[in-house]
Design a protein around this motif. Structure first.
Motif, PDB file in Angstrom:
ATOM      1  N   ARG A 174      -0.835  -8.713   8.943  1.00 22.16           N
ATOM      2  CA  ARG A 174      -2.173  -8.135   8.795  1.00 22.16           C
ATOM      3  C   ARG A 174      -2.391  -7.576   7.388  1.00 22.16           C
ATOM      4  O   ARG A 174      -3.448  -7.755   6.787  1.00 22.16           O
ATOM      5  CB  ARG A 174      -2.395  -7.052   9.857  1.00 22.16           C
ATOM      6  CG  ARG A 174      -3.799  -6.480   9.867  1.00 22.16           C
ATOM      7  CD  ARG A 174      -4.833  -7.583  10.047  1.00 22.16           C
ATOM      8  NE  ARG A 174      -6.166  -7.117   9.764  1.00 22.16           N
ATOM      9  CZ  ARG A 174      -7.028  -6.686  10.674  1.00 22.16           C
ATOM     10  NH1 ARG A 174      -6.697  -6.704  11.958  1.00 22.16           N
ATOM     11  NH2 ARG A 174      -8.217  -6.275  10.328  1.00 22.16           N
ATOM     12  N   MET A 175      -1.348  -6.924   6.828  1.00 24.71           N
ATOM     13  CA  MET A 175      -1.465  -6.393   5.459  1.00 24.71           C
ATOM     14  C   MET A 175      -1.671  -7.536   4.468  1.00 24.71           C
ATOM     15  O   MET A 175      -2.477  -7.441   3.536  1.00 24.71           O
ATOM     16  CB  MET A 175      -0.190  -5.618   5.078  1.00 24.71           C
ATOM     17  CG  MET A 175      -0.106  -4.241   5.674  1.00 24.71           C
ATOM     18  SD  MET A 175       1.050  -3.157   4.809  1.00 24.71           S
ATOM     19  CE  MET A 175       2.607  -3.931   5.074  1.00 24.71           C
ATOM     20  N   ASP A 204      -5.247  -8.974   4.920  1.00 22.68           N
ATOM     21  CA  ASP A 204      -6.247  -8.046   4.353  1.00 22.68           C
ATOM     22  C   ASP A 204      -6.212  -8.063   2.832  1.00 22.68           C
ATOM     23  O   ASP A 204      -7.256  -8.062   2.180  1.00 22.68           O
ATOM     24  CB  ASP A 204      -5.999  -6.621   4.867  1.00 22.68           C
ATOM     25  CG  ASP A 204      -6.478  -6.453   6.288  1.00 22.68           C
ATOM     26  OD1 ASP A 204      -7.421  -7.154   6.686  1.00 22.68           O
ATOM     27  OD2 ASP A 204      -5.894  -5.632   7.020  1.00 22.68           O
ATOM     28  N   PHE A 205      -4.992  -8.062   2.282  1.00 21.78           N
ATOM     29  CA  PHE A 205      -4.853  -8.086   0.824  1.00 21.78           C
ATOM     30  C   PHE A 205      -5.489  -9.354   0.250  1.00 21.78           C
ATOM     31  O   PHE A 205      -6.253  -9.287  -0.720  1.00 21.78           O
ATOM     32  CB  PHE A 205      -3.368  -8.016   0.441  1.00 21.78           C
ATOM     33  CG  PHE A 205      -3.122  -8.098  -1.040  1.00 21.78           C
ATOM     34  CD1 PHE A 205      -3.218  -6.960  -1.833  1.00 21.78           C
ATOM     35  CD2 PHE A 205      -2.803  -9.298  -1.647  1.00 21.78           C
ATOM     36  CE1 PHE A 205      -3.011  -7.040  -3.204  1.00 21.78           C
ATOM     37  CE2 PHE A 205      -2.593  -9.381  -3.018  1.00 21.78           C
ATOM     38  CZ  PHE A 205      -2.691  -8.246  -3.795  1.00 21.78           C
ATOM     39  N   VAL A 237      -3.859   0.048   9.466  1.00 23.28           N
ATOM     40  CA  VAL A 237      -2.483  -0.348   9.109  1.00 23.28           C
ATOM     41  C   VAL A 237      -1.876   0.714   8.192  1.00 23.28           C
ATOM     42  O   VAL A 237      -0.724   1.124   8.373  1.00 23.28           O
ATOM     43  CB  VAL A 237      -2.476  -1.719   8.387  1.00 23.28           C
ATOM     44  CG1 VAL A 237      -1.064  -2.217   8.187  1.00 23.28           C
ATOM     45  CG2 VAL A 237      -3.297  -2.751   9.141  1.00 23.28           C
ATOM     46  N   SER A 267      -1.944  -9.415  15.463  1.00 27.59           N
ATOM     47  CA  SER A 267      -2.255  -8.638  14.254  1.00 27.59           C
ATOM     48  C   SER A 267      -3.755  -8.303  14.196  1.00 27.59           C
ATOM     49  O   SER A 267      -4.138  -7.272  13.652  1.00 27.59           O
ATOM     50  CB  SER A 267      -1.812  -9.384  12.999  1.00 27.59           C
ATOM     51  OG  SER A 267      -2.664 -10.459  12.737  1.00 27.59           O
ATOM     52  N   SER A 283       0.812  -1.237   0.000  1.00 27.69           N
ATOM     53  CA  SER A 283       0.000   0.000   0.000  1.00 27.69           C
ATOM     54  C   SER A 283       0.834   1.271   0.000  1.00 27.69           C
ATOM     55  O   SER A 283       0.322   2.336  -0.321  1.00 27.69           O
ATOM     56  CB  SER A 283      -0.894   0.076   1.244  1.00 27.69           C
ATOM     57  OG  SER A 283      -1.446  -1.118   1.534  1.00 27.69           O
ATOM     58  N   ASN A 303      -8.843  -2.604  11.341  1.00 25.68           N
ATOM     59  CA  ASN A 303      -9.079  -2.857   9.913  1.00 25.68           C
ATOM     60  C   ASN A 303      -7.840  -2.473   9.113  1.00 25.68           C
ATOM     61  O   ASN A 303      -6.857  -1.958   9.675  1.00 25.68           O
ATOM     62  CB  ASN A 303     -10.307  -2.063   9.428  1.00 25.68           C
ATOM     63  CG  ASN A 303     -10.237  -0.617   9.860  1.00 25.68           C
ATOM     64  OD1 ASN A 303      -9.190   0.009   9.746  1.00 25.68           O
ATOM     65  ND2 ASN A 303     -11.331  -0.094  10.376  1.00 25.68           N
ATOM     66  N   SER A 304      -7.920  -2.704   7.811  1.00 23.15           N
ATOM     67  CA  SER A 304      -6.740  -2.459   6.971  1.00 23.15           C
ATOM     68  C   SER A 304      -6.385  -0.975   6.885  1.00 23.15           C
ATOM     69  O   SER A 304      -5.226  -0.614   6.673  1.00 23.15           O
ATOM     70  CB  SER A 304      -6.951  -3.034   5.579  1.00 23.15           C
ATOM     71  OG  SER A 304      -8.189  -2.617   5.079  1.00 23.15           O
ATOM     72  N   ARG A 313       2.353  -6.347  11.571  1.00 23.32           N
ATOM     73  CA  ARG A 313       1.851  -5.407  10.558  1.00 23.32           C
ATOM     74  C   ARG A 313       1.848  -6.064   9.175  1.00 23.32           C
ATOM     75  O   ARG A 313       0.867  -5.987   8.436  1.00 23.32           O
ATOM     76  CB  ARG A 313       2.752  -4.159  10.553  1.00 23.32           C
ATOM     77  CG  ARG A 313       2.307  -3.082   9.603  1.00 23.32           C
ATOM     78  CD  ARG A 313       3.475  -2.240   9.140  1.00 23.32           C
ATOM     79  NE  ARG A 313       4.418  -3.041   8.376  1.00 23.32           N
ATOM     80  CZ  ARG A 313       5.673  -2.696   8.136  1.00 23.32           C
ATOM     81  NH1 ARG A 313       6.159  -1.574   8.614  1.00 23.32           N
ATOM     82  NH2 ARG A 313       6.462  -3.449   7.407  1.00 23.32           N
ATOM     83  N   TYR A 337      -4.349  -0.688  -3.220  1.00 23.85           N
ATOM     84  CA  TYR A 337      -3.285  -1.576  -3.703  1.00 23.85           C
ATOM     85  C   TYR A 337      -2.944  -1.194  -5.144  1.00 23.85           C
ATOM     86  O   TYR A 337      -3.372  -1.857  -6.088  1.00 23.85           O
ATOM     87  CB  TYR A 337      -3.732  -3.042  -3.637  1.00 23.85           C
ATOM     88  CG  TYR A 337      -4.206  -3.463  -2.264  1.00 23.85           C
ATOM     89  CD1 TYR A 337      -3.349  -3.406  -1.173  1.00 23.85           C
ATOM     90  CD2 TYR A 337      -5.502  -3.911  -2.056  1.00 23.85           C
ATOM     91  CE1 TYR A 337      -3.767  -3.784   0.086  1.00 23.85           C
ATOM     92  CE2 TYR A 337      -5.931  -4.298  -0.800  1.00 23.85           C
ATOM     93  CZ  TYR A 337      -5.069  -4.229   0.264  1.00 23.85           C
ATOM     94  OH  TYR A 337      -5.488  -4.600   1.508  1.00 23.85           O
TER      95      TYR A 337
END
Lengths: 359, 72
Positions: free
Chosen positions: A99-100, A103-104, A321, A311, A24, A317-318, A96, A242
């Motif tokens: 979690r990224m 979420d992705f 982050v 995480s 991101s 939520n994303s 981190r 993204y």
């Protein structure tokens, strides 16, 4: 003691710089530095190279030890405190990234699957990689990072017809201050590879290889951000969560393969597993240096499970982050600039007392 | 709450079942750290599922570092 080659360390280092940074962060950098965003990575790299040089000099003072080991042996209490704080910082990076990554995968690939299930599937891959040791991790990087790098290097060819080179102009439209602000966002991600001398001895870690890893990782990021600007445009790519995924969606290889992005995402995901696994390895190695009786391979599972749960706890939520990227450099400054400088000045081996010559 | 507790205990039990043999052979400190981290993870997981308002460390970290945000 398991050892990896310098080539494997190069690949791990470059992957550690590249794999999570492309998720991101490019959108935020383009939002700040506009069409000059491609200059931010080289600028941030200069600072990281200076810090790498300092750490390589410290590493050379302890030829048979990594820096975690050197710290705990040289300063029993303060050394352990520094190691613990480095472990904590790496743990923040780990959860981190995790979690990224989750979420992705949820947003792009598995919309109906709960986050916890995606997370559990991921740690099912990460734990065996870490538990197998650093040699296996090096070999995984040799396969997947090389594939990812080849794909990124081939992007200019497959996106040739989508280019609008005028999007890169005018240069320095927002002034050099905007580039500096973009570099401020980029430096903590590029600086994550400063952890390498803490886990590798100077036999494996040397400045030249680490610098090449840093430059190669940054070069791949520059390719991506340039293509974000000239294919998607400054205004559009700055608004994507993204942007690189959107970029790869523009790739259409003739009529028979219009979802080439799925292949790219699968290669990137494999490389990303290596990055997350390396963070777990660093934490386990750090714990072992503080408590020598602990088995680092057996710690892989509890540390990964704990990181997964954290995480979900740390970030609601994303977006949280992504928002943290604005303040994250301030924290990184402590670990990626202040610590290397302090170690350079204060971490030295004990002076050997001269042996008394017998009369 | 009970459902979440059972689910987390189930995951905990599966992991322990898979890890039990190497853990039994390992040192006491390894076992202690492993069990502590598993227990802590289960507790946090149940808390996250049950509680309505969970304080998020990322929010506090962001508040703490807010004065250093040069982009604002």
């Amino acid at each position: 003691m398991e050892q990896i080659s310098r080539r494997q360390m190069f690949l791990i280092g470059a992957g550690y710089t590249f794999d999570a940074t492309l998720i991101s962060l490019p959108a935020q950098i383009i939002g700040v530095a506009k069409q000059d965003a491609w200059m931010t990575y080289p600028l941030a790299s200069l600072l990281i190279l200076a810090m790498l040089w300092l750490l390589s000099k410290v590493s050379q003072r302890f030829p048979d030890q990594d820096l975690f080991e050197a710290l705990t042996h040289r300063y029993r209490l303060i050394g352990r405190l520094i190691v613990c704080s480095m472990i904590l910082f790496t743990f923040l990076i780990l959860q981190r990234d995790l979690r990224m990554f989750i979420d992705f995968s949820n947003i792009v690939l598995l919309q109906q699957t709960p986050l916890s299930v995606i997370g559990l599937l991921m740690i099912g891959v990460i734990i065996p990689i870490v538990a197998s040791g650093i040699e296996v991790l090096g070999r995984v990087a040799e396969i997947f990072f090389v594939m990812l790098a080849l794909v990124i290097l081939s992007l200019p060819l497959v996106l040739l017809k989508e280019l609008d080179l005028e999007s890169l102009l005018p240069i320095f439209d927002g002034g050099p201050g905007h580039v500096a602000k973009g570099a401020w966002l980029a430096f903590p991600y590029l600086g994550e590879m400063l952890i390498l001398p803490f886990v590798f001895k100077s036999k494996t870690f040397n400045f030249r290889t680490a610098a090449y890893a840093q430059l190669f990782g940054s070069f791949l990021l520059v390719i991506l951000i340039v293509y974000n600007i000239i294919v998607l445009g400054v205004h559009v790519s700055a608004r994507f969560m993204y942007p690189n995924h959107e970029l790869t969606r523009q790739i259409r290889l003739t009529d028979f393969l219009d979802r080439f992005d799925m292949i790219l995402v699968s290669i990137w995901a494999s490389a990303m597993f290596t990055k997350v696994a390396f963070s777990v390895f660093v934490i386990c190695r750090g714990i072992r240096r503080c408590l020598p009786t602990v088995s680092e391979k057996l710690l892989a599972s509890p540390v990964t499970v704990f990181a997964l749960v954290c995480s979900f706890w740390f970030f609601e939520n994303s977006l949280q982050v992504v928002n943290l990227n604005h303040t994250w450099p301030a924290l990184a400054l402590l670990f990626q600039v202040l610590f290397p400088v302090l170690l350079f000045f204060f971490l030295r081996p004990k002076k050997k007392t001269p042996a008394h010559e017998s009369p | 709450m009970i459902g979440q507790l059972i689910l987390s205990l189930l995951v905990f039990a599966i992991i322990l079942m898979l890890e039990w043999r190497p853990l039994r052979k390992s040192t006491r400190s390894t076992r202690l750290i492993s069990f502590s981290l598993y227990a802590l993870s289960s507790a946090i997981w149940v808390w996250l599922q049950v509680s309505m308002h969970v304080p998020r460390p990322a929010v506090y970290l962001e508040m703490l570092l807010q004065p250093f945000d040069i982009l604002k």
